[in-house]
Design a protein around this motif. Structure first.
Motif, PDB file in Angstrom:
ATOM      1  N   GLU A   1       0.829  -1.213   0.000  1.00 37.24           N
ATOM      2  CA  GLU A   1       0.000   0.000   0.000  1.00 37.24           C
ATOM      3  C   GLU A   1       0.861   1.261   0.000  1.00 37.24           C
ATOM      4  O   GLU A   1       0.526   2.248  -0.644  1.00 37.24           O
ATOM      5  CB  GLU A   1      -0.929   0.038   1.225  1.00 37.24           C
ATOM      6  N   GLU A   2       1.959   1.226   0.747  1.00 33.57           N
ATOM      7  CA  GLU A   2       2.832   2.396   0.791  1.00 33.57           C
ATOM      8  C   GLU A   2       3.538   2.584  -0.547  1.00 33.57           C
ATOM      9  O   GLU A   2       3.676   3.698  -1.036  1.00 33.57           O
ATOM     10  CB  GLU A   2       3.842   2.293   1.928  1.00 33.57           C
ATOM     11  N   ARG A   3       3.976   1.499  -1.140  1.00 35.22           N
ATOM     12  CA  ARG A   3       4.601   1.586  -2.458  1.00 35.22           C
ATOM     13  C   ARG A   3       3.623   2.180  -3.469  1.00 35.22           C
ATOM     14  O   ARG A   3       3.961   3.068  -4.239  1.00 35.22           O
ATOM     15  CB  ARG A   3       5.059   0.203  -2.919  1.00 35.22           C
ATOM     16  N   ALA A   4       2.377   1.708  -3.446  1.00 36.92           N
ATOM     17  CA  ALA A   4       1.357   2.223  -4.364  1.00 36.92           C
ATOM     18  C   ALA A   4       1.104   3.707  -4.130  1.00 36.92           C
ATOM     19  O   ALA A   4       0.962   4.474  -5.087  1.00 36.92           O
ATOM     20  CB  ALA A   4       0.064   1.424  -4.205  1.00 36.92           C
TER      21      ALA A   4
ATOM     22  N   MET B   1       6.094   9.576  -7.471  1.00 37.33           N
ATOM     23  CA  MET B   1       7.465   9.102  -7.312  1.00 37.33           C
ATOM     24  C   MET B   1       7.758   8.065  -8.390  1.00 37.33           C
ATOM     25  O   MET B   1       6.856   7.423  -8.916  1.00 37.33           O
ATOM     26  CB  MET B   1       7.678   8.513  -5.926  1.00 37.33           C
ATOM     27  N   ASP B   2       9.025   7.924  -8.716  1.00 37.50           N
ATOM     28  CA  ASP B   2       9.412   7.042  -9.805  1.00 37.50           C
ATOM     29  C   ASP B   2       9.866   5.662  -9.351  1.00 37.50           C
ATOM     30  O   ASP B   2       9.727   4.695 -10.088  1.00 37.50           O
ATOM     31  CB  ASP B   2      10.537   7.693 -10.621  1.00 37.50           C
ATOM     32  N   GLU B   3      10.416   5.580  -8.174  1.00 37.19           N
ATOM     33  CA  GLU B   3      10.939   4.314  -7.633  1.00 37.19           C
ATOM     34  C   GLU B   3      10.751   4.336  -6.118  1.00 37.19           C
ATOM     35  O   GLU B   3      10.626   5.408  -5.509  1.00 37.19           O
ATOM     36  CB  GLU B   3      12.436   4.156  -7.929  1.00 37.19           C
ATOM     37  N   VAL B   4      10.789   3.157  -5.507  1.00 38.19           N
ATOM     38  CA  VAL B   4      10.683   3.035  -4.054  1.00 38.19           C
ATOM     39  C   VAL B   4      11.804   2.129  -3.558  1.00 38.19           C
ATOM     40  O   VAL B   4      11.935   0.995  -4.020  1.00 38.19           O
ATOM     41  CB  VAL B   4       9.314   2.457  -3.632  1.00 38.19           C
ATOM     42  N   LEU B   5      12.607   2.642  -2.637  1.00 28.37           N
ATOM     43  CA  LEU B   5      13.659   1.848  -1.977  1.00 28.37           C
ATOM     44  C   LEU B   5      13.273   1.680  -0.520  1.00 28.37           C
ATOM     45  O   LEU B   5      12.798   2.615   0.116  1.00 28.37           O
ATOM     46  CB  LEU B   5      15.004   2.574  -2.033  1.00 28.37           C
ATOM     47  N   THR B   6      13.474   0.479   0.002  1.00 27.44           N
ATOM     48  CA  THR B   6      13.204   0.253   1.418  1.00 27.44           C
ATOM     49  C   THR B   6      14.505   0.213   2.205  1.00 27.44           C
ATOM     50  O   THR B   6      15.547  -0.176   1.687  1.00 27.44           O
ATOM     51  CB  THR B   6      12.419  -1.053   1.630  1.00 27.44           C
ATOM     52  N   LYS B   7      14.402   0.649   3.459  1.00 24.73           N
ATOM     53  CA  LYS B   7      15.546   0.600   4.366  1.00 24.73           C
ATOM     54  C   LYS B   7      15.528  -0.742   5.082  1.00 24.73           C
ATOM     55  O   LYS B   7      14.446  -1.251   5.355  1.00 24.73           O
ATOM     56  CB  LYS B   7      15.458   1.729   5.409  1.00 24.73           C
ATOM     57  N   PRO B   8      16.636  -1.308   5.444  1.00 21.98           N
ATOM     58  CA  PRO B   8      17.969  -0.800   5.136  1.00 21.98           C
ATOM     59  C   PRO B   8      18.247  -0.926   3.637  1.00 21.98           C
ATOM     60  O   PRO B   8      17.780  -1.854   2.972  1.00 21.98           O
ATOM     61  CB  PRO B   8      18.909  -1.682   5.941  1.00 21.98           C
ATOM     62  N   ILE B   9      18.977   0.039   3.127  1.00 26.84           N
ATOM     63  CA  ILE B   9      19.246   0.080   1.696  1.00 26.84           C
ATOM     64  C   ILE B   9      20.230  -1.015   1.321  1.00 26.84           C
ATOM     65  O   ILE B   9      21.262  -1.191   1.948  1.00 26.84           O
ATOM     66  CB  ILE B   9      19.804   1.453   1.287  1.00 26.84           C
ATOM     67  N   ASN B  10      19.865  -1.734   0.283  1.00 31.37           N
ATOM     68  CA  ASN B  10      20.713  -2.769  -0.275  1.00 31.37           C
ATOM     69  C   ASN B  10      21.575  -2.119  -1.360  1.00 31.37           C
ATOM     70  O   ASN B  10      21.041  -1.504  -2.288  1.00 31.37           O
ATOM     71  CB  ASN B  10      19.816  -3.866  -0.863  1.00 31.37           C
ATOM     72  N   ARG B  11      22.878  -2.246  -1.249  1.00 29.34           N
ATOM     73  CA  ARG B  11      23.796  -1.592  -2.179  1.00 29.34           C
ATOM     74  C   ARG B  11      23.506  -1.968  -3.632  1.00 29.34           C
ATOM     75  O   ARG B  11      23.491  -1.116  -4.514  1.00 29.34           O
ATOM     76  CB  ARG B  11      25.241  -1.939  -1.836  1.00 29.34           C
TER      77      ARG B  11
END
Length: 74
Positions: free
Chosen positions: A42-45, A52-62
């Motif tokens: 739901e948050e990504r949507a 927004m163009d992209e969604v990254l989740t924490k912790p960030i994967n290199r």
């Protein structure tokens, strides 16, 4: 874009940027990437719906960050 900023959250900030762009502020469209600790669909949507163009989740994967940057800034 951090989703949980104190005065204006990331969804509001993105909507304001996209509104300014649509009024013909000039220049190329600014890529906006969400940064969130939530991996909920739901948050990504909501992020994508806000513009927004992209969604990254924490912790960030290199590797995920490198792939995202390669897609947008090749």
């Amino acid at each position: 874009m951090d989703l949980h900023m104190p005065v204006m959250d990331g969804l509001e900030a993105t909507a304001a940027i996209r509104a300014q762009e649509s009024r013909g502020a000039g220049g190329p469209r600014l890529p906006i990437f969400a940064l969130t600790a939530s991996a909920m669909p739901e948050e990504r949507a909501a992020c994508l719906q806000a513009g927004m163009d992209e969604v990254l989740t924490k912790p960030i994967n290199r590797e995920a960050l490198q792939a995202l940057l390669a897609r947008w800034f090749a």
